[in-house]
Design an enzyme around this catalytic site. Sequence first.
Site, PDB file in Angstrom:
ATOM      1  N   GLY A 234       0.816  -1.208   0.000  1.00 22.73           N
ATOM      2  CA  GLY A 234       0.000   0.000   0.000  1.00 22.73           C
ATOM      3  C   GLY A 234       0.844   1.249   0.000  1.00 22.73           C
ATOM      4  O   GLY A 234       2.001   1.255  -0.443  1.00 22.73           O
ATOM      5  N   SER A 235       0.287   2.324   0.541  1.00 24.74           N
ATOM      6  CA  SER A 235       0.932   3.630   0.479  1.00 24.74           C
ATOM      7  C   SER A 235       2.076   3.746   1.482  1.00 24.74           C
ATOM      8  O   SER A 235       2.130   3.033   2.486  1.00 24.74           O
ATOM      9  CB  SER A 235      -0.092   4.732   0.769  1.00 24.74           C
ATOM     10  OG  SER A 235      -0.499   4.675   2.132  1.00 24.74           O
ATOM     11  N   GLY A 238       0.525   5.024   4.931  1.00 29.51           N
ATOM     12  CA  GLY A 238      -0.166   3.972   5.674  1.00 29.51           C
ATOM     13  C   GLY A 238       0.781   2.892   6.149  1.00 29.51           C
ATOM     14  O   GLY A 238       0.692   2.424   7.290  1.00 29.51           O
ATOM     15  N   GLY A 239       1.702   2.490   5.284  1.00 32.78           N
ATOM     16  CA  GLY A 239       2.664   1.454   5.648  1.00 32.78           C
ATOM     17  C   GLY A 239       3.590   1.896   6.752  1.00 32.78           C
ATOM     18  O   GLY A 239       3.900   1.118   7.669  1.00 32.78           O
ATOM     19  N   GLU A 258       5.421  -3.287   1.293  1.00 33.35           N
ATOM     20  CA  GLU A 258       5.805  -2.720  -0.006  1.00 33.35           C
ATOM     21  C   GLU A 258       5.085  -1.388  -0.116  1.00 33.35           C
ATOM     22  O   GLU A 258       3.856  -1.337  -0.090  1.00 33.35           O
ATOM     23  CB  GLU A 258       5.397  -3.661  -1.140  1.00 33.35           C
ATOM     24  CG  GLU A 258       5.817  -3.155  -2.509  1.00 33.35           C
ATOM     25  CD  GLU A 258       4.939  -3.684  -3.618  1.00 33.35           C
ATOM     26  OE1 GLU A 258       4.443  -2.868  -4.413  1.00 33.35           O
ATOM     27  OE2 GLU A 258       4.745  -4.908  -3.671  1.00 33.35           O
ATOM     28  N   CYS A 295       2.697  -1.065  -9.004  1.00 37.00           N
ATOM     29  CA  CYS A 295       3.798  -0.596  -8.170  1.00 37.00           C
ATOM     30  C   CYS A 295       5.104  -0.522  -8.952  1.00 37.00           C
ATOM     31  O   CYS A 295       6.034   0.162  -8.539  1.00 37.00           O
ATOM     32  CB  CYS A 295       3.953  -1.499  -6.952  1.00 37.00           C
ATOM     33  SG  CYS A 295       3.909  -3.252  -7.339  1.00 37.00           S
ATOM     34  N   GLU A 384       6.261   8.960  -5.759  1.00 38.39           N
ATOM     35  CA  GLU A 384       5.347   8.289  -6.666  1.00 38.39           C
ATOM     36  C   GLU A 384       4.005   9.012  -6.751  1.00 38.39           C
ATOM     37  O   GLU A 384       3.402   9.377  -5.743  1.00 38.39           O
ATOM     38  CB  GLU A 384       5.113   6.849  -6.187  1.00 38.39           C
ATOM     39  CG  GLU A 384       4.144   6.062  -7.038  1.00 38.39           C
ATOM     40  CD  GLU A 384       3.835   4.692  -6.447  1.00 38.39           C
ATOM     41  OE1 GLU A 384       3.595   3.760  -7.229  1.00 38.39           O
ATOM     42  OE2 GLU A 384       3.841   4.563  -5.205  1.00 38.39           O
TER      43      GLU A 384
END
Length: 500
Positions: A234-235, A238-239, A258, A295, A384
């Site tokens: 995820g982002s 958040g990660g 990731e 990704c 990104e």
Amino acid sequence: MLLGKNLINGGWAGSSKTLASADLDGFEFAQASAADVDAACLAARKAFRPYSQKTRAERANFLRVIAEQMDVLGDAITAHGMRETGLPEARLNGERGRTTGQLRMFADLIEDTAFLDIRKDGALPDRAPVPRPDLRLTHQAIGPVVVFGASNFPLAFSTAGGDTASALAAGCPVIVKGHSAHAGTAELVAQAIAEAIEICGMPSGTFQMLQGSGRVVGSALVQHPEITAVGFTGSLAGGRALYDLCHSRPNPIPFYGELGSVNPMFCLPNAMAARAPGLGAGWAASLTMGAGQFCTNPGIAVMVKGDDADTLESACVAALSTVAEQKMLTDGIHTAFEQGVGQFRELMAEVSKCGTSTTPRFALPALFKVTAKEWMATPALQHEVFGTAGIIVLCEDTDEMLSLAEGIEGQLTCTLHLEDADIDLGRDLMPMLVEKAGRVLANSFPTGVEVCSAMMHGGPFPASTDVRATSVGTLGIVRWLRPVSYQGIPETLLPVELKG
């Protein structure tokens, strides 16, 4: 048929709070409560010993039965996936094949003992000055695992995706935090796994799924004392928040996340001279595949300025102009893309002429151009933007290209486009790219990740949180294993793979 409930310890349970899905005509899914989280984690702990002590053959059969049950529900899974994500039928059918293929791949893997990295050092009773005892090492399952479903892969990186398949193969019970973007698809896959549990006689807590807010349910899961490891796609924001929670626990646990990557491509001078038009068209195709929601999407192309760079730009712009607007996975992803493109427009020259889509949740590609000096000096350009946004980065010369490569952050992939005459420059770049990325490619595009034993899908932070781990391929199983040495243990008490 959707139930709209959470799978907890073999039963489907609901709570009073619900989450409505606009894509499924307002169908409501029960959100897990704190009590649901606790019940699932306790059930996973109860299931751990009996499940981890199943033979490798029994676990392999279980994985294959999950794949079979997913195929039984295949049409329904695809239909719900199309409604919830906007992805086309062919893409979802292909992704389902990848998902069931991963399950069968891990079944094949664990039927052999090579993944356990078994080591044996026999006793040396006569060694002076100190005898050596008999020592044998294998790898054991780490314990209950939490997996977070990804927004961009509703099957291959979600409920029964690579994290779940590898953890179940290792002998770990799994609790999946379903992604709200495709809650119905997630539930159908969970139904297939629940049926496989019944068919194979596995403990009821071997697999469970909870729906609800990531900030509430997800945070509670990763902090629960019975959870021993976490897998996340995820982002970055958040990660990183979940990573910090995992490592601030009284008993810290590994978090395999990731988080994102711009996947730079380095287009070397002789390759540009030989095939700039093809590179431009190929980049456009890779950049817009799946509305750029991969990704491994190649977000930047680095090259030396000049006529060849102009040719590549023209070819890419021409190819992008023929791309129809594409539906993005969620309203939130679409909003973030438009905001990111808007920020890019304030910081760089836009060279594409595609404009902005006026259709809700649909997007058009955008291509920008900037000097290497400006790119390196502007952190906002190095992050990104999830979607079809690309940047041409123009270097004054190859020395500046080397400086840029030295300064990039951790990436999932780095790509070299080169000819034989570029080998010396490639040799200078390679140590930097290997240092910065988990996968280094030559003369291809990084979208499309092969599921096999030699694949590395991960990289130095911020691409992922553990540079040693992959979320794709057979090596992914090591995340859910820990080494255990047995010293002087009677053979009858040893794991079967250490006997003899």
